[in-house]
Motif scaffolding. Structure first.
Motif: not given
Length: 103
Positions: A21-22, A24-25, A39, A85, A87-88, A90, A93
């Motif tokens: 997890v980053q 803004y994800d 977010e 999750h 990802p931003q 991408k 899901k």
């Protein structure tokens, strides 16, 4: 959007969040009758009282209110039910169903 579903215990779910997890994800947490979608604004993996920690700050996306919350996932890991999750940037899901947690 491609959806991938995993079943894992709470420790593996915590490890997944730490590694994948980053900021803004989108992260949706379901635990102990609480649903926290939003977010990710910050991830803190510092050590607390000699134990590895994982705190996430989430900008909650709700229609009725806007807020940010900090969730200590190490504290609530035994109560985790599901983690989603997204990802931003991408088209995927990831759904993690928490199977069990060995305490």
């Amino acid at each position: 959007m491609n959806t991938t579903e995993f079943e894992m215990d709470c420790d593996k779910a915590i490890e997944y969040i730490k590694e994948n997890v980053q900021i803004y994800d989108v992260l949706e947490l379901s635990y102990n009758r609480v649903f926290t979608p939003g977010e990710v604004l910050n991830i803190d993996t510092s050590e607390y009282n000699g134990k590895s920690g994982l705190k996430v700050v989430i900008h909650v996306s709700e229609d009725t209110f806007t807020s940010t919350v900090e969730v200590d996932l190490e504290e609530v890991k035994e109560e985790l039910i599901e983690v989603i999750h997204i990802p931003q940037n991408k088209d995927e899901k990831i759904v993690i169903i928490i199977d069990k947690c060995d305490i």
